[in-house]
Design a protein around this motif. Structure first.
Motif, mmCIF file in Angstrom:
data_model
loop_
_atom_site.group_PDB
_atom_site.id
_atom_site.type_symbol
_atom_site.label_atom_id
_atom_site.label_comp_id
_atom_site.label_asym_id
_atom_site.label_seq_id
_atom_site.Cartn_x
_atom_site.Cartn_y
_atom_site.Cartn_z
ATOM 1 N N CYS A 21 31.675 -79.554 27.355
ATOM 2 C CA CYS A 21 30.349 -79.044 27.011
ATOM 3 C C CYS A 21 29.992 -79.417 25.576
ATOM 4 N N PHE A 27 27.963 -78.069 22.151
ATOM 5 C CA PHE A 27 27.452 -76.869 21.490
ATOM 6 C C PHE A 27 26.762 -77.290 20.206
ATOM 7 N N SER A 63 20.711 -73.603 22.266
ATOM 8 C CA SER A 63 21.209 -73.876 23.608
ATOM 9 C C SER A 63 20.148 -73.645 24.674
ATOM 10 N N CYS A 113 24.991 -73.694 27.134
ATOM 11 C CA CYS A 113 25.499 -74.764 26.278
ATOM 12 C C CYS A 113 24.328 -75.647 25.855
ATOM 13 N N VAL A 158 30.394 -70.665 24.698
ATOM 14 C CA VAL A 158 30.352 -70.606 23.240
ATOM 15 C C VAL A 158 31.208 -69.474 22.692
#
Length: 134
Positions: free
Chosen positions: A2, A4, A46, A50, A88
């Motif tokens: 992912c 971030f 986000s 994500c 996260v």
């Protein structure tokens, strides 16, 4: 895997900027209280989970992200972290001293206009951009 996206600032973003982007499902969340930082604020940018669809997919929120960056108003740090974590909170849990975590990445000084030109197509992941306002 992912992505971030974080903005580390000395000043608080205006509430109206945060609210106006939620209409398009871009969430700019103040996560300062979830990590240790010296001073200022840490924002997670986000889709509510994500940043994958903001940095590598449809790019439907490019203008929204650029609007947030323009409204920071002072010098700031910006990074897109490419992580094996899928949430996260897990990523943050591993990085209690977030300034130390940020400083572990390669750094590039850049102006806001330069950042806006390279985002998202030419942005380097896992690089801490030190953004200077002119």
């Amino acid at each position: 895997m992912c992505y971030f996206m974080f903005a580390r600032t000395k000043n608080r973003l205006p509430e109206d900027v945060l609210r106006q982007n939620e209409v398009d499902n871009l969430y700019v969340t103040d996560i300062t209280g979830e990590v240790e930082i010296d001073d200022g604020f840490l924002y997670h940018i986000s889709n509510g989970h994500c940043a994958c669809d903001i940095v590598i997919s449809s790019f439907s929120r490019i203008d929204n992200v650029k609007n947030v960056l323009k409204n920071i108003g002072k010098d700031f740090k910006f990074i897109v972290v490419n992580s094996d974590e899928e949430d996260v909170e897990v990523l943050l849990g591993n990085k209690q001293d977030f300034d130390e975590f940020l400083n572990s990445f390669p750094k590039k000084e850049i102006t806001l206009n330069e950042l806006l030109e390279i985002y998202p197509n030419f942005l380097e992941f896992d690089t801490l951009y030190i953004v200077k306002q002119k």
